[in-house]
Design an enzyme around this catalytic site. Structure first.
Site, PDB file in Angstrom:
ATOM      1  N   PHE A 117       0.826  -1.207   0.000  1.00 19.54           N
ATOM      2  CA  PHE A 117       0.000   0.000   0.000  1.00 19.54           C
ATOM      3  C   PHE A 117       0.855   1.250   0.000  1.00 19.54           C
ATOM      4  O   PHE A 117       1.886   1.325   0.682  1.00 19.54           O
ATOM      5  CB  PHE A 117      -0.888   0.051   1.252  1.00 19.54           C
ATOM      6  CG  PHE A 117      -2.016  -0.929   1.258  1.00 19.54           C
ATOM      7  CD1 PHE A 117      -3.224  -0.624   0.657  1.00 19.54           C
ATOM      8  CD2 PHE A 117      -1.882  -2.154   1.891  1.00 19.54           C
ATOM      9  CE1 PHE A 117      -4.271  -1.531   0.677  1.00 19.54           C
ATOM     10  CE2 PHE A 117      -2.924  -3.061   1.924  1.00 19.54           C
ATOM     11  CZ  PHE A 117      -4.124  -2.752   1.311  1.00 19.54           C
ATOM     12  N   ASP A 118       0.410   2.241  -0.754  1.00 19.31           N
ATOM     13  CA  ASP A 118       0.867   3.605  -0.537  1.00 19.31           C
ATOM     14  C   ASP A 118       0.156   4.083   0.737  1.00 19.31           C
ATOM     15  O   ASP A 118      -0.833   3.475   1.151  1.00 19.31           O
ATOM     16  CB  ASP A 118       0.474   4.463  -1.736  1.00 19.31           C
ATOM     17  CG  ASP A 118       0.684   5.942  -1.482  1.00 19.31           C
ATOM     18  OD1 ASP A 118       1.770   6.296  -1.013  1.00 19.31           O
ATOM     19  OD2 ASP A 118      -0.249   6.721  -1.743  1.00 19.31           O
ATOM     20  N   LYS A 119       0.630   5.147   1.375  1.00 15.72           N
ATOM     21  CA  LYS A 119      -0.022   5.622   2.599  1.00 15.72           C
ATOM     22  C   LYS A 119      -1.090   6.671   2.303  1.00 15.72           C
ATOM     23  O   LYS A 119      -2.278   6.420   2.459  1.00 15.72           O
ATOM     24  CB  LYS A 119       1.010   6.201   3.584  1.00 15.72           C
ATOM     25  CG  LYS A 119       0.361   6.723   4.880  1.00 15.72           C
ATOM     26  CD  LYS A 119       1.385   7.292   5.830  1.00 15.72           C
ATOM     27  CE  LYS A 119       1.897   8.644   5.384  1.00 15.72           C
ATOM     28  NZ  LYS A 119       0.865   9.715   5.478  1.00 15.72           N
TER      29      LYS A 119
END
Length: 635
Positions: A309-311
């Site tokens: 995941f990107d944040k």
């Protein structure tokens, strides 16, 4: 002629059925010759579309199921088995009817989408009069008004009014969304309450709604690996069955058994099983705001064991706010905000835009400020000349690159803000740090539940990659119970990490916002974009697009892919199992042509009904008591 016959195939099936029933009635009355005429008539009438398709296939140098049935029917007529020839042709056409009806049913989600498409728009002309026109005649820049209950005809931006809008056609979410001036609205959504005036920005085939329909159409036409294999298999299997039926005749000298073997071995359920599962699964996704780009994507997605995941905008809401402005060197806060906000107007980064928004809310007129030079530095920040001040705004790495010293009080304050879950933006003026702007985001409300569901459903490892500082990243990773996190990364660093995971044997799905994370999304086995409103880049780059920006949709998509892949395997097992049992019965003399054909078509129906279960598929939520822990956290 051929098209005319295909158009009336249902009528042909009904007429054939009536002749068969009539023949049996005359048979019970002792009129065997009338029965024979009725059954032969039924065979010929029902056989015409079958024979035509068989001939067409032969012209294409293909051995189709229709060819097997045609050979068997001719053989049955030759040996005087009129009952079986009539029943076989009728059942084959009836089975074809069931398949067509089922595929229409599994495509119902797409049909529902098409039915939702707006047909007309009310355009406000320069003379003040309104005019209703077909939606295809709306042009970019047109001033459109929408009344309660009306469908928004094109994508655009609101210039007047407030409204509650049902965006289910785009996001799959039935809960209405509040919209006001400067908000974007999308074609196909419905204005529940309120009144809006908007300017058309995307019209015709460029609207988000049109692109969704196009993507779902393409996905439902695409084939999974299982389907491609079965297509190749059928091309080999069909001529092999003809050869085997000849072998059966040579060994048994029983033409009836050889013909029965030929018909019973038809791979009808095998051929229909995988496509109908794939179409039903993709349709379910579209109905729930998840765009899955084809059967092959479903197959690959079902095998994913690692999530990356990107944040910002993925695990968090992506709507950061300025929480604090700290100045050093006795500079005025409003001046600092004014200068950095003007500089950030050249950046598309979400943190920069947050600072711009903060300045506008405070009534700062950015247009009156002079920006003479500016450069956005990817992954780090910006450099600019604003009102003759040389300004640098960004992270620590940018400060190091520009040889700007971070004094102890500056560093201590930045670390304190970061540990509290903020992103610290260093602002240097004329070579010296003059302030820090703290920006905070929130973890998505459904993040914990969605990640727990996906772990429960087979995910072994969850990783977060972010360009943010390590303190903020750690706060998010700890709150969500992630296995690993890596901070202060550039887009190319994310790509490298995804490659490392793949090289170590993981099947990786990467979720991001579809813009900065596009390279990593494209590198992963499955790329997934959080794309509310369906941005072009997210739709083009990702294999799966979540239209409502909800992680629970991600969980649904993952469990749906597993259910669809499982359903395909079930259908293949059912189809092969029935054929094996029936062929054994034929060779033992316990299965005859008509009864075997009936069981064969019944297996087709079973496969179809099994696939249709996917239309209503909905993965059950994890225990409700876990929801009580879902508190929003500042990050």
């Amino acid at each position: 002629m051929i098209a005319h016959i295909n158009h009336h195939k249902n009528h042909i099936t009904i007429l054939s059925g009536i002749l068969i029933v009539s023949g049996f009635i005359f048979g019970t009355m002792g009129n065997e010759w009338i029965k024979a005429i009725a059954l032969v008539g039924a065979t010929i009438i029902a056989g015409i579309p079958i024979f035509i398709k068989a001939i067409q296939a032969l012209r294409m140098k293909a051995f189709s199921i229709d060819l097997l049935v045609s050979i068997a029917v001719i053989g049955a007529l030759y040996i005087g088995e009129f009952t079986e020839s009539a029943v076989v042709t009728f059942l084959f056409l009836f089975g074809d009817y069931l398949e067509r009806r089922t595929l229409e049913k599994t495509r119902s989600s797409l049909r529902e989408l098409v039915d939702m498409a707006p047909q007309e728009a009310t355009v406000l002309r320069e003379n003040g009069n309104s005019e209703k026109i077909p939606v295809e005649d709306v042009e970019k820049g047109d001033h459109i008004i929408i009344h309660p209950g009306g469908k928004i005809p094109v994508d655009g931006i609101i210039i007047s009014g407030n409204a509650s809008i049902n965006e289910a056609a785009i996001t799959g979410e039935s809960v209405p969304s509040s919209k006001s001036v400067d908000d974007k609205v999308f074609s196909g959504t419905i204005l529940d309450t309120g009144y809006l005036e908007m300017i058309a920005e995307r019209v015709g085939d460029d609207t988000t709604f049109a692109k969704i329909i196009e993507l779902v159409e393409e996905a439902q036409e695409s084939k999974s690996k299982a389907e491609k294999f079965l297509d190749k298999f059928a091309n080999i299997y069909t001529p092999a069955v003809v050869v085997l039926s000849i072998v059966v005749y040579l060994f048994t000298r029983d033409l009836h058994m050889a013909i029965t073997f030929l018909v019973i071995a038809c791979p009808g359920a095998l051929v229909i099983g995988a496509p109908v599962s794939s179409v039903a699964g993709i349709g379910n996704g579209a109905k729930n705001g998840v765009l899955i780009k084809g059967g092959e994507i479903i197959d690959k997605f079902s095998k994913v064991d690692t999530l990356v995941f990107d944040k910002t905008g993925t695990l968090t809401k992506g709507k950061p706010e300025v929480t604090d402005i700290q100045t050093f060197d006795k500079i005025d806060k409003e001046l600092l905000l004014k200068l950095v906000a003007k500089a950030e107007t050249i950046s598309e980064h979400h943190l920069g835009q947050t600072i711009v928004e903060k300045a506008r809310k405070q009534g700062i007129d950015l247009a009156s400020i002079e920006l003479t030079d500016g450069e956005a530095i990817k992954g780090h920040g910006i450099k600019a000349v604003v009102d003759n001040y040389k300004l640098v705004a960004g992270n620590r790495k940018l400060m190091e690159t520009e040889n700007i010293l971070l004094e102890n009080d500056v560093e201590l304050y930045a670390v304190k803000r970061e540990k509290a879950g903020n992103s610290a933006i260093f602002i240097a003026i004329d070579g010296k740090v003059s302030g820090i702007v703290s920006i905070a985001d929130q973890i998505r409300d459904d993040a914990k539940e969605a990640l727990a569901q996906m772990r429960e459903n087979g995910i072994k490892k969850i990783v977060m990659l972010t360009g943010d500082n390590k303190h903020t990243a750690e706060a998010v990773a700890t709150e969500l119970g992630l296995d690993e996190f890596y901070a202060e990364l550039l887009p190319e660093n994310k790509v490298d990490y995804v490659k490392q995971l793949k090289n170590s044997g993981h099947i990786v799905a990467m979720a991001g916002d579809g813009i900065n994370d596009a390279p990593a999304i494209a590198t992963a086995d499955i790329g997934l974009a959080m794309g509310e409103g369906g941005t072009d880049i997210s739709m083009e780059t990702a294999d799966v697009v979540l239209m409502a920006d909800k992680l629970m949709q991600f969980s649904h998509a993952y469990s749906l892919s597993k259910a669809t892949a499982r359903n395909m395997k079930q259908n293949i097992f059912i189809a092969v199992g029935v054929v094996v049992v029936l062929l054994g019965g034929v060779l033992m003399g316990s299965v005859h042509l008509a009864s075997g054909m009936f069981i064969h078509e019944a297996s087709v129906l079973v496969v179809i009904l099994n696939a249709m279960r996917l239309i209503r598929f909905n993965y059950k939520s994890i225990k409700k008591d876990q929801k009580s822990n879902l508190l929003p956290v500042k990050v």
